[in-house]
Design a protein around this motif. Structure first.
Motif, short mmCIF file in Angstrom:
data_model
loop_
_atom_site.label_atom_id
_atom_site.label_comp_id
_atom_site.label_asym_id
_atom_site.label_seq_id
_atom_site.Cartn_x
_atom_site.Cartn_y
_atom_site.Cartn_z
N ASP A 40 2.73 -1.43 -9.08
CA ASP A 40 2.76 -2.46 -10.12
C ASP A 40 4.00 -2.39 -10.99
O ASP A 40 4.28 -3.32 -11.75
N SER A 41 4.75 -1.28 -10.90
CA SER A 41 5.88 -1.09 -11.82
C SER A 41 7.20 -0.82 -11.12
O SER A 41 8.13 -0.32 -11.75
N VAL A 42 7.29 -1.13 -9.83
CA VAL A 42 8.54 -0.91 -9.10
C VAL A 42 9.05 -2.24 -8.57
O VAL A 42 8.27 -3.19 -8.35
N PRO A 43 10.38 -2.36 -8.35
CA PRO A 43 10.94 -3.60 -7.78
C PRO A 43 10.39 -3.88 -6.38
O PRO A 43 9.88 -2.98 -5.71
N ARG A 44 10.55 -5.12 -5.94
CA ARG A 44 9.98 -5.52 -4.66
C ARG A 44 10.59 -4.74 -3.49
O ARG A 44 9.86 -4.34 -2.57
N ASP A 45 11.90 -4.50 -3.52
CA ASP A 45 12.51 -3.78 -2.40
C ASP A 45 12.02 -2.33 -2.35
O ASP A 45 11.81 -1.76 -1.27
N ALA A 46 11.82 -1.73 -3.53
CA ALA A 46 11.27 -0.38 -3.56
C ALA A 46 9.84 -0.36 -3.06
O ALA A 46 9.43 0.56 -2.34
N SER A 47 9.08 -1.39 -3.42
CA SER A 47 7.70 -1.49 -2.95
C SER A 47 7.65 -1.58 -1.42
O SER A 47 6.78 -0.98 -0.77
N LYS A 48 8.61 -2.29 -0.85
CA LYS A 48 8.65 -2.42 0.61
C LYS A 48 8.92 -1.07 1.26
O LYS A 48 8.27 -0.71 2.26
N ARG A 49 9.87 -0.32 0.71
CA ARG A 49 10.18 1.00 1.27
C ARG A 49 9.00 1.97 1.11
O ARG A 49 8.74 2.80 1.98
N MET A 50 8.31 1.86 0.00
CA MET A 50 7.13 2.70 -0.21
C MET A 50 6.06 2.39 0.82
O MET A 50 5.42 3.31 1.37
N ASN A 51 5.85 1.12 1.12
CA ASN A 51 4.86 0.74 2.13
C ASN A 51 5.24 1.27 3.51
O ASN A 51 4.37 1.66 4.30
N GLN A 52 6.53 1.28 3.80
CA GLN A 52 6.98 1.83 5.08
C GLN A 52 6.68 3.32 5.16
O GLN A 52 6.26 3.83 6.21
N LEU A 53 6.88 4.02 4.05
CA LEU A 53 6.60 5.46 4.03
C LEU A 53 5.11 5.73 4.21
O LEU A 53 4.72 6.73 4.84
N LEU A 54 4.28 4.86 3.68
CA LEU A 54 2.83 5.05 3.82
C LEU A 54 2.39 5.02 5.27
O LEU A 54 1.34 5.59 5.62
N GLU A 55 3.17 4.37 6.13
CA GLU A 55 2.79 4.24 7.53
C GLU A 55 3.25 5.42 8.38
O GLU A 55 2.86 5.54 9.53
N GLU A 56 4.08 6.30 7.80
CA GLU A 56 4.61 7.42 8.58
C GLU A 56 3.57 8.52 8.74
O GLU A 56 2.76 8.77 7.86
N GLU A 57 3.64 9.19 9.87
CA GLU A 57 2.71 10.28 10.17
C GLU A 57 2.96 11.47 9.24
O GLU A 57 4.08 11.73 8.82
N PHE A 58 1.90 12.19 8.93
CA PHE A 58 2.01 13.40 8.12
C PHE A 58 0.94 14.39 8.57
O PHE A 58 -0.23 14.03 8.68
N ALA A 59 1.36 15.62 8.85
CA ALA A 59 0.44 16.68 9.27
C ALA A 59 -0.41 16.24 10.46
O ALA A 59 -1.60 16.56 10.54
N GLY A 60 0.23 15.51 11.38
CA GLY A 60 -0.48 15.07 12.58
C GLY A 60 -1.40 13.89 12.38
O GLY A 60 -2.10 13.49 13.32
#
Length: 453
Positions: A309-329
Motif C-alpha cells: 500500500d505504500s510503495v510505487p507501482r514498479d516496486a510493487s511489481k518487482r515485489m510480486n515477482q519475488l513472491l513467486e520465487e522458490e525458497f527452501a524447496g
C-alpha cells in the motif's frame, strides 16, 4: 587418586560428587601431570565420563594446568558472587599462550572458517556476569563494537560437493589443517545447523555437503570433518549465536532468547539459571517450540502485505515477482508463510525491493512478531532478547531505532501491547564462529557446563 585429580584440571569439573572436592596438598602440579598420563582412559571414563576424560587429557597436553591452578579455590559451577567473577571467567583470563582455536560455521551456505588464539577470545569475553537491568547505552555500544583479533579472518569455503568425502574436501581447501590436527594446543570449535546432540557430538542431519547421513547411529561431527575427536567441540548454531551474544562463559544471562537472522531464523535460549536449553532433548525441544512447532518453521503471516500500500507501482511489481520465487524447496512459499521466510533473508530482500531504507519496515515486522506471536507464548520464559547474524551485522542501527527504547533499553511497545523485555546488544560479527570458539574454550579448557540437564 580421583580426588587428587579433581582440582587441578578444570576439564574435570563435571565430576560433582563430594569425593572430588578436596585436593591433597602432597600432589604437586608436576606429580598430577605425570599421574594424569599414567591413568588409563578407561578409569577416567568411569570416573567422569568419556567427554570429560578426553578434555582432561587435552588440558594436560596444552599446558592448561596453569589455567586450572588459578581456579583451584572455587568450583566452576559456583554462581557469581557479589565480590567478583565466576571461576570460569578466571579460567578464561589465564589461558595458555599457545592455545589456538580453529572454528567452523556450517549451515545452508556451506562452511565458513577462521582461526584465533585463546587469548584473543578472552579479550572479547566479559569480565563480569550480566547484571539484570544493566542497559547503559555507552556500555551497550562498546559491546556492539567489540572486534575479534583473528589470526585468519573469517572466510567462506562454500559447500562440499557430492554426498561423501567431506574430510578430504576440507583438507584440500584448508592445507594448514594437517598441521593443526597434529598440534595438541589447537582446539576445534564447530557451530552447525542440523539435529545435533551436544553431549555426544553426533549429528543426524548435515548441511555442509560432502556427507549423506545414513541409517543407524549418526556419525559424530569430528568423524565427518576428519578432526581429532578429543579436541573437537560441536554446538548447534542457534546455541552458538546465543553464546556470542552473551560473550561470557556460564552462567549466561538468565531467560535470554537470541534470534540469528541469516538465510533463515535460528533460535537459542537460556533457562532461569543461565544454562543453555538443549534442543536435542525432548523437554528442551518442547520448551523452544512456538505453538508446538520448531521456531524456524512456525507459521507466521507477518505484515508484509501492508507494504504494497505504500510503495510505487514498479516496486510493487518487482515485489510480486519475488513472491513467486522458490525458497527452501517451496514453490510460491508466501502462500503459507513461516518464520524463516518472513523474518529471514527473503523477508529482508522483499523489504529491500520496496523501500530505500529496508531496515525500518523489516524491524517493524519483527516488532509485530515479538509482541503478537513470540512473547504471548514465551512471556514467562523470557526476560531479555538479542539478535545475531549477517542481516543484523549490516542493519542494526536502523533496526535498533524501531525495536529499542533508547532511554530504557527495553523493547518498544506496539500500539497498546507492551512488555518490559530488555534488548541486549547484538552479537559481534561472525557470531557463529565466535560462539563456536567460546564453546570450545569453555568445554575443552575450562570444563564448563553449558547445557541444562
Amino acid at each position: 587418586l580421583a580426588s587428587g585429580l579433581r582440582r587441578p584440571f578444570p576439564a574435570m569439573h563435571r565430576c560433582t560428587s563430594a569425593a572430588f572436592r578436596t585436593t591433597p596438598a602432597l600432589l604437586t602440579r608436576r606429580t598430577v601431570s605425570i599421574l594424569a598420563w599414567a591413568v588409563p582412559a578407561s578409569l577416567l571414563r568411569v570416573v567422569c565420563g568419556p567427554t570429560t576424560a578426553a578434555a582432561h587429557r587435552v588440558a594436560v597436553a596444552t599446558g592448561a594446568v596453569e589455567a586450572a591452578d588459578a581456579m583451584g579455590k572455587k568450583s566452576r559451577t559456583a554462581a557469581a558472587s557479589e565480590s567478583g567473577p565466576t571461576s570460569a571467567m578466571v579460567c578464561a583470563r589465564d589461558i595458555p599462550p599457545k592455545l589456538r582455536l580453529r572454528v567452523f560455521d556450517i549451515g545452508g551456505q556451506g562452511t565458513k572458517t577462521a582461526l584465533l588464539t585463546g587469548k584473543a577470545l578472552s579479550r572479547l569475553l566479559k569480565d563480569q556476569p550480566h547484571e539484570e537491568g544493566d542497559t547503559d547505552p555507552g556500555r551497550c555500544e562498546e559491546e556492539r563494537q567489540a572486534k575479534v583479533d583473528w589470526i585468519q579472518a573469517p572466510r567462506k569455503l562454500g559447500p562440499a560437493p557430492g554426498d561423501s568425502g567431506y574430510a578430504q574436501w576440507l583438507r584440500s581447501r584448508l592445507p594448514e589443517l594437517k598441521d593443526e590436527f597434529r598440534d595438541p594446543s589447537t582446539f576445534f570449535g564447530v557451530s552447525t545447523a542440523g539435529r545435533l546432540d551436544p553431549s555426544t557430538g553426533r549429528i543426524a542431519s548435515w548441511y555442509g555437503g560432502g556427507h549423506e547421513p545414513g541409517r543407524g547411529q549418526p556419525a559424530t561431527v569430528a568423524e565427518i570433518m576428519g578432526l581429532p575427536p578429543n579436541r573437537t567441540f560441536a554446538v548447534h548454531d542457534g546455541s552458538a549465536h546465543l553464546l556470542a551474544c552473551a560473550r561470557q562463559l556460564p552462567p549466561l544471562p538468565p531467560k535470554l532468547a537470541v534470534f540469528s537472522l541469516g538465510t533463515g531464523v535460528g533460535f537459542g535460549m537460556t533457562d532461569s539459571s543461565g544454562l543453555v536449553i538443549d534442543r536435542s532433548s525432548r523437554q528442551g525441544a518442547k520448551t523452544m517450540e512456538l505453538r508446538g512447532v520448531m521456531m524456524s518453521g512456525a507459521p507466521y503471516q507477518g505484515v508484509w502485505e501492508e507494504w504494497f500500500d505504500s510503495v510505487p507501482r514498479d516496486a510493487s511489481k518487482r515485489m510480486n515477482q519475488l513472491l513467486e520465487e522458490e525458497f527452501a524447496g517451496q514453490r510460491r512459499p508466501w502462500r503459507s508463510p513461516w518464520v524463516s521466510l518472513v523474518l529471514g533473508s527473503r523477508g529482508f530482500e522483499l523489504a529491500s525491493v520496496g523501500f530505500d531504507n529496508p531496515a525500518d519496515p523489516f524491524a517493524q515486522q519483527w516488532l509485530h512478531f515479538l509482541h503478537n506471536d513470540f512473547l504471548p507464548d514465551f512471556g514467562a520464559k523470557v526476560d531479555a532478547v538479542s539478535f545475531a547474524g549477517g542481516i543484523v551485522e549490516h542493519n542494526w542501527d536502523g533496526m535498533r531505532d524501531v525495536l529499542v527504547d533508547p532511554s530504557s533499553g527495553v523493547l518498544r511497545p506496539l500500539g497498546q501491547t507492551s512488555r518490559a523485555v530488555t534488548v541486549l546488544p547484538p552479537a559481534p560479527e561472525a557470531s557463529g564462529l565466535v560462539g563456536a570458539a567460546i564453546y570450545a574454550l569453555g568445554t575443552g579448557l575450562c570444563g564448563c557446563r553449558f547445557f541444562a540437564r
